[in-house]
Write a protein that holds these residues in place. Structure first.
Motif, PDB file in Angstrom:
ATOM      1  N   ARG A   1       0.813  -1.214   0.000  1.00  0.00           N
ATOM      2  CA  ARG A   1       0.000   0.000   0.000  1.00  0.00           C
ATOM      3  C   ARG A   1       0.843   1.260   0.000  1.00  0.00           C
ATOM      4  O   ARG A   1       0.305   2.366   0.006  1.00  0.00           O
ATOM      5  N   ASP A   2       2.175   1.100   0.002  1.00  0.00           N
ATOM      6  CA  ASP A   2       3.034   2.274  -0.097  1.00  0.00           C
ATOM      7  C   ASP A   2       4.297   1.923  -0.881  1.00  0.00           C
ATOM      8  O   ASP A   2       4.556   0.749  -1.185  1.00  0.00           O
ATOM      9  N   THR A   3       5.059   2.944  -1.228  1.00  0.00           N
ATOM     10  CA  THR A   3       6.230   2.750  -2.079  1.00  0.00           C
ATOM     11  C   THR A   3       7.295   1.870  -1.426  1.00  0.00           C
ATOM     12  O   THR A   3       7.977   1.117  -2.124  1.00  0.00           O
ATOM     13  N   SER A   4       7.445   1.950  -0.131  1.00  0.00           N
ATOM     14  CA  SER A   4       8.444   1.106   0.541  1.00  0.00           C
ATOM     15  C   SER A   4       8.091  -0.370   0.404  1.00  0.00           C
ATOM     16  O   SER A   4       8.951  -1.200   0.076  1.00  0.00           O
ATOM     17  N   ALA A   5       6.832  -0.695   0.635  1.00  0.00           N
ATOM     18  CA  ALA A   5       6.379  -2.086   0.487  1.00  0.00           C
ATOM     19  C   ALA A   5       6.446  -2.521  -0.973  1.00  0.00           C
ATOM     20  O   ALA A   5       6.774  -3.680  -1.266  1.00  0.00           O
ATOM     21  N   LEU A   6       6.155  -1.608  -1.893  1.00  0.00           N
ATOM     22  CA  LEU A   6       6.230  -1.930  -3.321  1.00  0.00           C
ATOM     23  C   LEU A   6       7.663  -2.269  -3.717  1.00  0.00           C
ATOM     24  O   LEU A   6       7.903  -3.254  -4.426  1.00  0.00           O
ATOM     25  N   ARG A   7       8.616  -1.444  -3.298  1.00  0.00           N
ATOM     26  CA  ARG A   7      10.030  -1.725  -3.609  1.00  0.00           C
ATOM     27  C   ARG A   7      10.413  -3.129  -3.139  1.00  0.00           C
ATOM     28  O   ARG A   7      11.014  -3.910  -3.889  1.00  0.00           O
ATOM     29  N   ALA A   8      10.096  -3.435  -1.896  1.00  0.00           N
ATOM     30  CA  ALA A   8      10.479  -4.732  -1.329  1.00  0.00           C
ATOM     31  C   ALA A   8       9.776  -5.876  -2.057  1.00  0.00           C
ATOM     32  O   ALA A   8      10.398  -6.893  -2.377  1.00  0.00           O
ATOM     33  N   TRP A   9       8.499  -5.723  -2.337  1.00  0.00           N
ATOM     34  CA  TRP A   9       7.732  -6.783  -3.001  1.00  0.00           C
ATOM     35  C   TRP A   9       8.269  -7.046  -4.418  1.00  0.00           C
ATOM     36  O   TRP A   9       8.496  -8.204  -4.786  1.00  0.00           O
ATOM     37  N   LEU A  10       8.458  -5.996  -5.199  1.00  0.00           N
ATOM     38  CA  LEU A  10       8.954  -6.175  -6.563  1.00  0.00           C
ATOM     39  C   LEU A  10      10.375  -6.732  -6.575  1.00  0.00           C
ATOM     40  O   LEU A  10      10.709  -7.602  -7.377  1.00  0.00           O
ATOM     41  N   ASP A  11      11.220  -6.230  -5.692  1.00  0.00           N
ATOM     42  CA  ASP A  11      12.596  -6.691  -5.654  1.00  0.00           C
ATOM     43  C   ASP A  11      12.650  -8.178  -5.322  1.00  0.00           C
ATOM     44  O   ASP A  11      13.405  -8.930  -5.940  1.00  0.00           O
ATOM     45  N   ASP A  12      11.816  -8.606  -4.387  1.00  0.00           N
ATOM     46  CA  ASP A  12      11.776 -10.018  -4.017  1.00  0.00           C
ATOM     47  C   ASP A  12      11.152 -10.855  -5.139  1.00  0.00           C
ATOM     48  O   ASP A  12      11.681 -11.897  -5.509  1.00  0.00           O
ATOM     49  N   ARG A  13      10.063 -10.366  -5.707  1.00  0.00           N
ATOM     50  CA  ARG A  13       9.336 -11.101  -6.763  1.00  0.00           C
ATOM     51  C   ARG A  13      10.219 -11.331  -7.988  1.00  0.00           C
ATOM     52  O   ARG A  13      10.151 -12.357  -8.624  1.00  0.00           O
ATOM     53  N   LYS A  14      11.049 -10.351  -8.298  1.00  0.00           N
ATOM     54  CA  LYS A  14      11.897 -10.434  -9.489  1.00  0.00           C
ATOM     55  C   LYS A  14      13.319 -10.876  -9.157  1.00  0.00           C
ATOM     56  O   LYS A  14      14.163 -10.890 -10.047  1.00  0.00           O
ATOM     57  N   THR A  15      13.586 -11.196  -7.894  1.00  0.00           N
ATOM     58  CA  THR A  15      14.927 -11.573  -7.417  1.00  0.00           C
ATOM     59  C   THR A  15      15.999 -10.632  -7.982  1.00  0.00           C
ATOM     60  O   THR A  15      16.905 -11.033  -8.703  1.00  0.00           O
ATOM     61  N   LEU A  16      15.856  -9.350  -7.636  1.00  0.00           N
ATOM     62  CA  LEU A  16      16.738  -8.304  -8.160  1.00  0.00           C
ATOM     63  C   LEU A  16      17.908  -7.980  -7.242  1.00  0.00           C
ATOM     64  O   LEU A  16      18.683  -7.078  -7.534  1.00  0.00           O
ATOM     65  N   ASP A  17      18.018  -8.700  -6.153  1.00  0.00           N
ATOM     66  CA  ASP A  17      19.168  -8.546  -5.267  1.00  0.00           C
ATOM     67  C   ASP A  17      19.328  -7.108  -4.757  1.00  0.00           C
ATOM     68  O   ASP A  17      20.437  -6.593  -4.672  1.00  0.00           O
ATOM     69  N   GLY A  18      18.211  -6.455  -4.490  1.00  0.00           N
ATOM     70  CA  GLY A  18      18.247  -5.125  -3.883  1.00  0.00           C
ATOM     71  C   GLY A  18      18.306  -3.952  -4.849  1.00  0.00           C
ATOM     72  O   GLY A  18      18.402  -2.808  -4.416  1.00  0.00           O
TER      73      GLY A  18
END
Length: 82
Positions: A28-45
């Motif tokens: 529901r916010d940009t911080s959670a979005l960053r973490a969710w997308l980074d984990d979902r796409k395995t972008l290593d941060g």
């Protein structure tokens, strides 16, 4: 569905220029979005770096900022100088 745009090297890292996604209820916010997308796409941060800026509906915002399924969300890498 939210439209996610990736600019510069972030499009290389994610393998796409844009995508449409349904945000989970936990995002529901940009911080959670960053973490969710980074984990979902395995972008290593890559999306978690503080120098990566976000724009919501063409307005640059600071974390945490509310996001929703109707938003256009752009991830922008730092600008290089020279």
């Amino acid at each position: 569905m939210a439209e996610i745009l990736y600019f510069g090297r972030l499009s290389d890292v994610t393998g796409t220029l844009s995508e449409h996604v349904s945000l989970p209820t936990s995002v529901r916010d940009t911080s959670a979005l960053r973490a969710w997308l980074d984990d979902r796409k395995t972008l290593d941060g890559a999306l978690l770096e503080p120098s990566v800026r976000l724009a919501i509906n063409n307005e640059i915002v600071a974390d945490p900022h509310p996001v929703g399924d109707a938003d256009e969300i752009a991830f922008m890498p730092p600008v290089g100088g020279g």
